[in-house]
Write a protein that holds these residues in place. Structure first.
Motif, short mmCIF file in Angstrom:
data_model
loop_
_atom_site.label_atom_id
_atom_site.label_comp_id
_atom_site.label_asym_id
_atom_site.label_seq_id
_atom_site.Cartn_x
_atom_site.Cartn_y
_atom_site.Cartn_z
N HIS A 39 33.03 -112.17 -37.66
CA HIS A 39 32.63 -110.84 -38.12
C HIS A 39 31.92 -110.05 -37.01
O HIS A 39 31.95 -108.82 -37.01
CB HIS A 39 31.76 -110.92 -39.38
N THR A 83 39.00 -105.68 -40.97
CA THR A 83 38.27 -105.96 -42.21
C THR A 83 36.94 -105.20 -42.21
O THR A 83 36.17 -105.27 -41.25
CB THR A 83 37.98 -107.46 -42.35
N MET A 84 36.69 -104.49 -43.31
CA MET A 84 35.44 -103.74 -43.42
C MET A 84 34.67 -104.23 -44.64
O MET A 84 35.06 -104.00 -45.79
CB MET A 84 35.72 -102.23 -43.52
N ASN A 85 33.59 -104.95 -44.37
CA ASN A 85 32.70 -105.43 -45.42
C ASN A 85 31.27 -105.36 -44.90
O ASN A 85 31.02 -104.82 -43.81
CB ASN A 85 33.07 -106.86 -45.85
N GLU A 86 30.33 -105.89 -45.65
CA GLU A 86 28.92 -105.79 -45.25
C GLU A 86 28.66 -106.40 -43.87
O GLU A 86 27.97 -105.81 -43.03
CB GLU A 86 28.03 -106.49 -46.28
N LYS A 87 29.24 -107.55 -43.60
CA LYS A 87 28.98 -108.24 -42.33
C LYS A 87 29.58 -107.49 -41.15
O LYS A 87 28.94 -107.31 -40.11
CB LYS A 87 29.52 -109.66 -42.38
N THR A 88 30.82 -107.04 -41.29
CA THR A 88 31.49 -106.39 -40.15
C THR A 88 30.94 -104.99 -39.90
O THR A 88 30.78 -104.58 -38.74
CB THR A 88 33.01 -106.32 -40.37
N SER A 124 27.88 -103.94 -40.68
CA SER A 124 26.54 -104.13 -40.11
C SER A 124 26.65 -104.46 -38.63
O SER A 124 25.90 -103.92 -37.81
CB SER A 124 25.80 -105.25 -40.85
N TYR A 179 29.47 -94.01 -47.12
CA TYR A 179 30.15 -95.29 -47.34
C TYR A 179 29.55 -96.39 -46.47
O TYR A 179 29.26 -97.49 -46.94
CB TYR A 179 31.64 -95.13 -47.05
N LYS A 215 27.22 -100.03 -47.37
CA LYS A 215 27.77 -101.35 -47.04
C LYS A 215 26.89 -102.17 -46.09
O LYS A 215 27.01 -103.40 -46.05
CB LYS A 215 29.15 -101.18 -46.41
N ASN A 269 23.87 -104.12 -44.04
CA ASN A 269 22.68 -104.93 -44.30
C ASN A 269 21.53 -104.31 -43.49
O ASN A 269 21.44 -104.51 -42.28
CB ASN A 269 22.93 -106.38 -43.88
#
Length: 257
Positions: free
Chosen positions: A3, A25-30, A32, A175, A179, A181
């Protein structure tokens, strides 16, 4: 670890003109990771500018004015004009002298108005002028500030992003903020601050500390100004901060060295 790599690629994809044509991939980890890699992206851009200086010294020997123009244009190319677009939209919106709701609507308008064009001209003119003066003075630490200025500008972007409420209910910045952290980005900011202060104390003595304090004060004033005139943070205001901060910091360098 994966990530972190994706976050680095996302920072190139969203905040530079580097061609990454891949769906990441776009989520909290990536997301952040994308934000806490931004200051490093600034350092990489500074590295590219320093290469231009080295090539000029070795082969071209352009005049200080032409070299300053090339450096500014190179910076625009590396960001793809993304932050300048935010600066233009912010200027058009603010100088419309409308209420907050109307100003936010103008931020979303892709057309360039007269005030946006004028403010863009003034911004670039000041940036070229400040850099030209520093080059003309022949100060030996100029090269180091090619790394420091883009780095601190993105530190400022993160500070504003973390401490300012959203000005709109939707948009890319909204957005991203939903997302990330926040704790991890604050940890990264503290790490960058300690590292910067430690390294630059030996290279610049008190000059870098004064420039760092100037950056923090600028963010504080800009935050109050955006809250009053736009109700909070937007993507355009983030970009405008990055561009305005670079010009402001170059002016501080000219003042202090």
């Amino acid at each position: 670890m994966k990530h972190h790599l994706i976050g680095l690629l996302l920072s190139f994809q969203f905040f530079s003109s580097f061609p990454i044509r891949k769906q990441l991939t776009m989520n909290e980890k990536t997301i952040s990771a994308m934000f806490y890699f931004l200051p490093l992206l600034g350092v990489l851009m500074g590295t590219s500018l320093s290469i231009i200086i080295i090539l000029n010294d070795a082969f071209f020997q352009f005049s200080p004015l032409l070299l300053a123009i090339i450096l500014v244009v190179a910076g625009i190319i590396m960001t793809g004009g993304l932050h300048l677009d935010g600066w233009i939209d912010m200027s058009d919106a603010y100088f419309s002298y409308q209420d907050q709701k109307r100003r936010l609507a103008i931020l979303d308008d892709s057309r360039v108005g007269a005030f946006g064009a004028i403010s863009l001209f003034v911004l670039i003119l000041l940036k070229v002028g400040f850099i030209y003066e520093i080059i003309y003075q022949g100060n030996s630490i100029f090269m180091l500030f090619l790394f420091v200025i883009p780095f601190l500008s993105r530190i400022a972007l993160l500070l504003f992003f973390l401490t300012t409420p959203n000005g709109k209910e939707e948009g890319l910045a909204v957005y991203f903020k939903s997302k990330v952290n926040v704790k991890k980005i604050w940890i990264a900011l503290i790490f960058y601050t300690v590292l910067f202060c430690t390294l630059t104390f030996y290279l610049f003595n008190n000059v870098a500390f004064l420039i760092f304090i100037s950056m923090v004060l600028f963010v504080f004033i800009y935050r109050k100004w955006t809250m009053k005139n736009f109700g909070g943070m937007t993507g355009d205001l983030l970009g405008a901060l990055c561009e305005g901060m670079e010009v402001f910091l170059w002016g501080m360098v000219l003042l202090f060295i």
